[in-house]
Design a protein around this motif. Structure first.
Motif, PDB file in Angstrom:
ATOM      1  N   MET A 133      58.182   5.691 103.508  1.00 56.78           N
ATOM      2  CA  MET A 133      59.316   4.713 103.289  1.00 56.78           C
ATOM      3  C   MET A 133      60.667   4.671 102.799  1.00 56.78           C
ATOM      4  O   MET A 133      61.630   4.401 102.733  1.00 56.78           O
ATOM      5  CB  MET A 133      58.761   3.296 102.502  1.00 56.78           C
ATOM      6  CG  MET A 133      57.385   2.980 102.956  1.00 56.78           C
ATOM      7  SD  MET A 133      58.307   1.243 103.931  1.00 56.78           S
ATOM      8  CE  MET A 133      57.921   2.358 105.475  1.00 56.78           C
ATOM      9  N   LEU A 140      62.968   3.401 100.482  1.00 62.64           N
ATOM     10  CA  LEU A 140      63.685   2.547 100.258  1.00 62.64           C
ATOM     11  C   LEU A 140      62.771   0.770 100.406  1.00 62.64           C
ATOM     12  O   LEU A 140      61.924   0.765 101.453  1.00 62.64           O
ATOM     13  CB  LEU A 140      64.103   2.492 101.942  1.00 62.64           C
ATOM     14  CG  LEU A 140      64.968   3.733 102.393  1.00 62.64           C
ATOM     15  CD1 LEU A 140      64.474   3.476 104.134  1.00 62.64           C
ATOM     16  CD2 LEU A 140      66.138   3.724 101.715  1.00 62.64           C
ATOM     17  N   TRP A 141      62.810   0.412  98.970  1.00 70.95           N
ATOM     18  CA  TRP A 141      62.317  -0.863  98.743  1.00 70.95           C
ATOM     19  C   TRP A 141      62.244  -2.174  99.814  1.00 70.95           C
ATOM     20  O   TRP A 141      61.490  -2.705  99.875  1.00 70.95           O
ATOM     21  CB  TRP A 141      62.730  -0.939  96.573  1.00 70.95           C
ATOM     22  CG  TRP A 141      62.096   0.484  96.312  1.00 70.95           C
ATOM     23  CD1 TRP A 141      63.108   1.097  95.712  1.00 70.95           C
ATOM     24  CD2 TRP A 141      60.890   0.281  96.255  1.00 70.95           C
ATOM     25  NE1 TRP A 141      63.032   2.783  94.771  1.00 70.95           N
ATOM     26  CE2 TRP A 141      61.764   1.678  95.056  1.00 70.95           C
ATOM     27  CE3 TRP A 141      60.103   0.310  95.836  1.00 70.95           C
ATOM     28  CZ2 TRP A 141      60.954   2.234  94.786  1.00 70.95           C
ATOM     29  CZ3 TRP A 141      58.841   1.367  95.300  1.00 70.95           C
ATOM     30  CH2 TRP A 141      59.210   2.546  94.169  1.00 70.95           C
ATOM     31  N   GLN A 142      63.282  -2.065  99.552  1.00 69.44           N
ATOM     32  CA  GLN A 142      63.884  -3.699 100.747  1.00 69.44           C
ATOM     33  C   GLN A 142      62.492  -3.503 101.980  1.00 69.44           C
ATOM     34  O   GLN A 142      62.697  -4.468 102.480  1.00 69.44           O
ATOM     35  CB  GLN A 142      65.144  -3.806 100.374  1.00 69.44           C
ATOM     36  CG  GLN A 142      65.856  -4.247  99.544  1.00 69.44           C
ATOM     37  CD  GLN A 142      67.249  -3.963 100.057  1.00 69.44           C
ATOM     38  OE1 GLN A 142      68.094  -4.269 100.720  1.00 69.44           O
ATOM     39  NE2 GLN A 142      68.506  -4.779  99.091  1.00 69.44           N
ATOM     40  N   GLN A 143      63.104  -2.024 102.693  1.00 72.16           N
ATOM     41  CA  GLN A 143      62.384  -2.220 103.803  1.00 72.16           C
ATOM     42  C   GLN A 143      60.945  -2.057 103.511  1.00 72.16           C
ATOM     43  O   GLN A 143      59.809  -2.491 104.501  1.00 72.16           O
ATOM     44  CB  GLN A 143      62.589  -0.745 104.020  1.00 72.16           C
ATOM     45  CG  GLN A 143      62.019  -0.162 105.858  1.00 72.16           C
ATOM     46  CD  GLN A 143      62.477  -1.218 106.847  1.00 72.16           C
ATOM     47  OE1 GLN A 143      63.668  -1.672 106.221  1.00 72.16           O
ATOM     48  NE2 GLN A 143      61.538  -1.554 108.088  1.00 72.16           N
ATOM     49  N   MET A 144      60.644  -1.311 101.732  1.00 73.48           N
ATOM     50  CA  MET A 144      59.373  -1.514 102.106  1.00 73.48           C
ATOM     51  C   MET A 144      58.673  -3.173 101.729  1.00 73.48           C
ATOM     52  O   MET A 144      57.852  -3.456 102.939  1.00 73.48           O
ATOM     53  CB  MET A 144      58.636  -0.957 101.003  1.00 73.48           C
ATOM     54  CG  MET A 144      57.575  -0.797 100.493  1.00 73.48           C
ATOM     55  SD  MET A 144      56.915  -0.419  98.710  1.00 73.48           S
ATOM     56  CE  MET A 144      57.927  -1.611  97.770  1.00 73.48           C
ATOM     57  N   LYS A 204      59.485  -5.341 103.483  1.00 72.85           N
ATOM     58  CA  LYS A 204      59.881  -5.953 104.456  1.00 72.85           C
ATOM     59  C   LYS A 204      58.777  -6.150 105.716  1.00 72.85           C
ATOM     60  O   LYS A 204      58.316  -7.014 105.887  1.00 72.85           O
ATOM     61  CB  LYS A 204      61.571  -5.154 105.528  1.00 72.85           C
ATOM     62  CG  LYS A 204      62.736  -6.601 105.499  1.00 72.85           C
ATOM     63  CD  LYS A 204      63.144  -6.209 105.672  1.00 72.85           C
ATOM     64  CE  LYS A 204      65.377  -6.322 105.525  1.00 72.85           C
ATOM     65  NZ  LYS A 204      66.343  -6.196 105.745  1.00 72.85           N
ATOM     66  N   ASP A 205      58.093  -4.684 104.994  1.00 75.83           N
ATOM     67  CA  ASP A 205      57.094  -4.334 106.018  1.00 75.83           C
ATOM     68  C   ASP A 205      55.700  -4.935 105.374  1.00 75.83           C
ATOM     69  O   ASP A 205      55.365  -5.110 106.577  1.00 75.83           O
ATOM     70  CB  ASP A 205      57.140  -2.556 105.950  1.00 75.83           C
ATOM     71  CG  ASP A 205      57.972  -1.928 107.117  1.00 75.83           C
ATOM     72  OD1 ASP A 205      58.398  -2.646 107.734  1.00 75.83           O
ATOM     73  OD2 ASP A 205      56.917  -0.892 107.564  1.00 75.83           O
ATOM     74  N   LYS A 219      55.850  -8.723 107.284  1.00 77.93           N
ATOM     75  CA  LYS A 219      55.518  -8.570 108.475  1.00 77.93           C
ATOM     76  C   LYS A 219      54.454  -8.045 108.662  1.00 77.93           C
ATOM     77  O   LYS A 219      53.924  -8.262 109.797  1.00 77.93           O
ATOM     78  CB  LYS A 219      56.486  -7.204 108.836  1.00 77.93           C
ATOM     79  CG  LYS A 219      56.996  -7.328 110.967  1.00 77.93           C
ATOM     80  CD  LYS A 219      57.909  -6.133 110.593  1.00 77.93           C
ATOM     81  CE  LYS A 219      57.930  -5.744 110.325  1.00 77.93           C
ATOM     82  NZ  LYS A 219      58.745  -4.740 111.262  1.00 77.93           N
TER      83      LYS A 219
END
Length: 205
Positions: free
Chosen positions: A100, A103-107, A109-110, A113
């Protein structure tokens, strides 16, 4: 049985920790010497996660082995459980840092999802609670609730196994074997199975 119990009693907790560090040492060696596959990040994550699950299975196996074979390794269970949590921490940290890139926001989201990430996070939270209360102070403070809390190891094992199987997408013999072992270890704890084991031990005594 007696020889096995005498041997196990002589094993100090530090020896379990020393043996438990070997998979990490081997992983570091392979990483530094190009012994990983074409996707080193995935290999690091998967090996750390698998090792965490193996130690979790070993922790689950302590009580059934004592009940079935009268081989007592109860004094080693805490170290096995904490080793499982330690490798789970490293597994999570490797995913956050290498996969990741912090990248906390991306984490987040993953996690939302991908269902297998939800299973993994829930398993980690359960192991975290178990690790934080794996001490004499917590046992005295929580009393009987300590035993209830530490039953979280059962759903943690199931969630961790589902996390692994779902992440693989292709179920092969070894992951299915590990899942079967977990189901057997949990099944031994069912009341009816426990009574049957006790009856068998009484008859064979």
């Amino acid at each position: 049985m007696q020889r096995a119990n005498l041997f196990l009693r002589r094993i100090p907790e530090w020896a379990v920790w020393l043996a438990g560090a070997l998979p990490l040492a081997l992983l570091v060696y392979d990483t530094l010497n190009g012994g990983l596959g074409v996707d080193p990040v995935r290999d690091i994550e998967h090996r750390l996660g698998r090792t965490a699950l193996y130690f979790l299975i070993a922790t689950l196996a302590v009580t059934p082995i004592r009940k079935l074979f009268r081989i007592n390794a109860t004094h080693l269970r805490r170290a096995l459980g904490l080793l499982s949590f330690s490798y789970a921490c490293l597994h999570l940290a490797s995913w956050i840092v290498f996969n990741m890139g912090l990248l906390w926001q991306q984490m987040l989201k993953d996690v939302v999802k991908r269902p297998y990430l939800v299973f993994g996070m829930l398993a980690f939270v359960a192991l975290l609670l178990l690790a934080l209360t794996s001490n004499r102070f917590s046992i005295r403070r929580l009393g009987r609730n300590w035993l209830r809390l530490h039953r979280l190891i059962y759903p943690a094992a199931i969630l961790a196994c589902l996390h692994w199987l779902w992440a693989l997408k292709l179920w092969t013999g070894w992951p299915l074997f590990c899942a079967s072992v977990i189901l057997v270890l949990l099944g031994v704890r069912l009341p009816a199975v426990g009574r049957a084991i006790k009856n068998y031990q009484v008859k064979s005594a």
